[in-house]
Motif scaffolding. Structure first.
Motif: not given
Length: 541
Positions: A47-56, A323-329
């Motif tokens: 799941r973690d690997r897929l999450h990172k791949l989906a985002g980048s 301001p803190i802006v979150y970056l995520s998939a």
């Protein structure tokens, strides 16, 4: 940044590194898929690997690969949330690597020419040219004189049509009081946003309707008669704050090396200063040294989460404005809201296009600087407050060290100010403070930083000035202030000030020492009889 060969070459190099990493990522996914039925912990790693791949993936142009990776990630998350994993779903997930490899090839075949980036924000200094559309001669004359004294170039326009032939304006001030009450309905002011300079509206009516009309016309300021000219000038000054304060500063907190490099390259080419952090142990030290105006925070990192780091930042009152802006998939609205409630301000869903990144960061940084500037201003003088002028000193000292340029600091104190309050009243004393603050703002350069340090004491930070330059500048202001005549109850009087000057011309001292040395020099000036300047000689008392 469009048609920039150097930028395109740099982007291509980052994309090549990411493409090479993709092969390794897909191999790792294949290994994890093979372990799903035998090793329960493999599902979370998958799941973690897929999450990172989906985002980048989408950010680098592998759109279909990123979309399918996100779908697989959601399936994996559903199984992690379930009390009993579904064997059929696990079987589907076990082929995730095999599903993604063909998509990589298809995305590569579909990729167009290297993308062109939107034009960045120009670093070129603005010409402070202000237009006046005011029919009342006395008001126009008074406003011209005031703005001219603050260093603006002022042009009075005879009619709205004159906007077509006037030189480029940085701001436009309009009086909508009768007989100018129908000005805003003129076709010139019905243009699309961005085709007119920023508008400041003057009105004899202070009603909701008049303010709404001003907003619909694109006004950035609204003032009722009699006009508080210093307040109007401060609003103009705030409009130029993004140029005065130098490039925006953005800190990226992300463990993805290639993605961070791409963000940094895109933002840097738009004239934004960027620094990065991948090790959480260095975060607070970087915050204090870099003093970011926006933090871009990855939501999910191996050893800590974005919301955790955001809360660590918020523990320090110095960073409440940033301001803190979150970056995520992450696309789950509930999880996004949970992250925002934990110290965040905005959420950008990966993949992030270059234009979206630029627009979001620039808008957030501009707004943050405007709010910070408004909160940092002293209500009596419009100058920076005690803590904020110290922060500006720190920034200018760091800038001077990087560029090996001189910087000077002056501490200024009105002589015998208590006698002014005792003899003529506190209202008259306030007028004296305003007069000196206005004179300092008029005579100092736009790149200089000026603050009210406390009571009748001021601090001026003069980048690019050595000790001799600072002395000559302050001496001319001292003589001009001596010539001002104040009146109260029919009595006329004059005031003077003393000042201490310290300078750093070879990275010799830290910013704290500059301030302390200027304070000691001010003490010597007062001990020597007041109404004079003393320079720090670099030797401790």
């Amino acid at each position: 940044m469009a048609d920039n060969p150097q930028l395109q070459a740099q982007l291509a190099a980052i994309e090549a590194r990411f493409r090479q990493r993709l092969d390794d990522e897909l191999d790792t996914l294949n290994d994890l898929c093979a372990q799903l039925h035998d090793d329960p912990s493999a599902l979370r790693s998958l799941r973690d690997r897929l999450h990172k791949l989906a985002g980048s993936a989408g950010t680098f142009g592998y759109g279909e690969l990123g979309r399918v990776a996100r779908q697989l990630e959601q399936q994996a998350q559903t199984q992690l949330d379930a009390k009993q994993p579904d064997a059929a779903v696990l079987t589907d997930l076990s082929s995730a690597g095999a599903q993604l490899r063909p998509l990589l090839k298809r995305d590569e075949q579909r990729q167009a020419q290297p993308q062109q980036l939107d034009a960045g924000i120009s670093d070129e200094d603005r010409h402070r040219h202000v237009g006046l559309l005011i029919e009342e001669d006395d008001l126009a004359s008074q406003m011209t004189q005031t703005l001219d004294s603050f260093g603006y170039q002022v042009t009075r326009l005879a009619s709205p049509e004159a906007l077509h032939t006037a030189a480029q304006l940085d701001a436009l001030i309009i009086d909508t009081s009768p007989p100018g009450s129908r000005l805003l309905s003129h076709p010139v002011f019905q243009q699309a946003p961005g085709q007119l300079p920023p508008l400041l509206i003057i009105s004899s009516l202070d009603t909701f309707s008049s303010r709404l009309q001003a907003v619909r016309a694109g006004a950035v300021g609204f003032f009722t008669k009699p006009v508080d000219l210093p307040l109007l000038e401060r609003r103009l000054e705030r409009g130029f704050s993004s140029q005065q304060g130098g490039p925006f500063r953005v800190l990226i907190v992300d463990d993805d090396t290639e993605l961070t490099a791409r963000y940094q390259l895109v933002l840097s080419n738009a004239g934004i200063r960027v620094d990065t952090v991948s090790d959480a142990n260095l975060l607070l030290d970087k915050m204090h040294k870099f003093i970011p105006e926006v933090v871009l925070m990855d939501l999910n990192m191996p050893e800590y989460s974005g919301p955790e780091l955001a809360q660590v930042i918020r523990l320090d009152d110095d960073w409440l404005r940033v301001p803190i802006v979150y970056l995520s998939a992450e696309t789950n609205a509930e999880r996004q809201m949970s992250a925002l409630l934990k110290a965040g301000d905005d959420f950008i869903t990966k993949p992030i296009s270059d234009s979206t990144l630029l627009t979001t960061v620039y808008a957030r940084a501009q707004r943050a600087r405007m709010v910070s500037d408004a909160l940092a201003r002293d209500s009596l003088t419009g100058l920076l407050k005690h803590a904020d002028i110290k922060e500006q000193l720190e920034l200018e000292a760091e800038r001077a060290k990087r560029s090996h340029a001189p910087v000077s600091v002056a501490m200024i104190d009105i002589d015998h100010f208590k006698n002014v309050n005792d003899s003529y009243g506190h209202a008259c004393g306030d007028n004296v403070i305003r007069a000196l603050s206005n004179m300092l703002r008029q005579r100092l350069r736009k790149v200089d930083r000026l603050g009210r340090y406390g009571g009748e004491e001021f601090v001026a930070v003069l980048p690019g000035c050595n000790s001799d330059d600072a002395y000559q500048l302050l001496e001319s202001i001292r003589e001009a202030f001596n010539a001002l005549q104040f009146s109260s109850g029919g009595q006329q009087f004059h005031c003077s000030f003393s000042a201490g000057i310290s300078a750093c011309e070879a990275d010799a001292w830290a910013d704290e020492e500059l301030l302390e040395r200027a304070d000691r020099a001010l003490y010597r000036a007062k001990q020597s009889g007041r109404n004079r300047l003393c320079r720090d000689d670099g030797v401790p008392d």
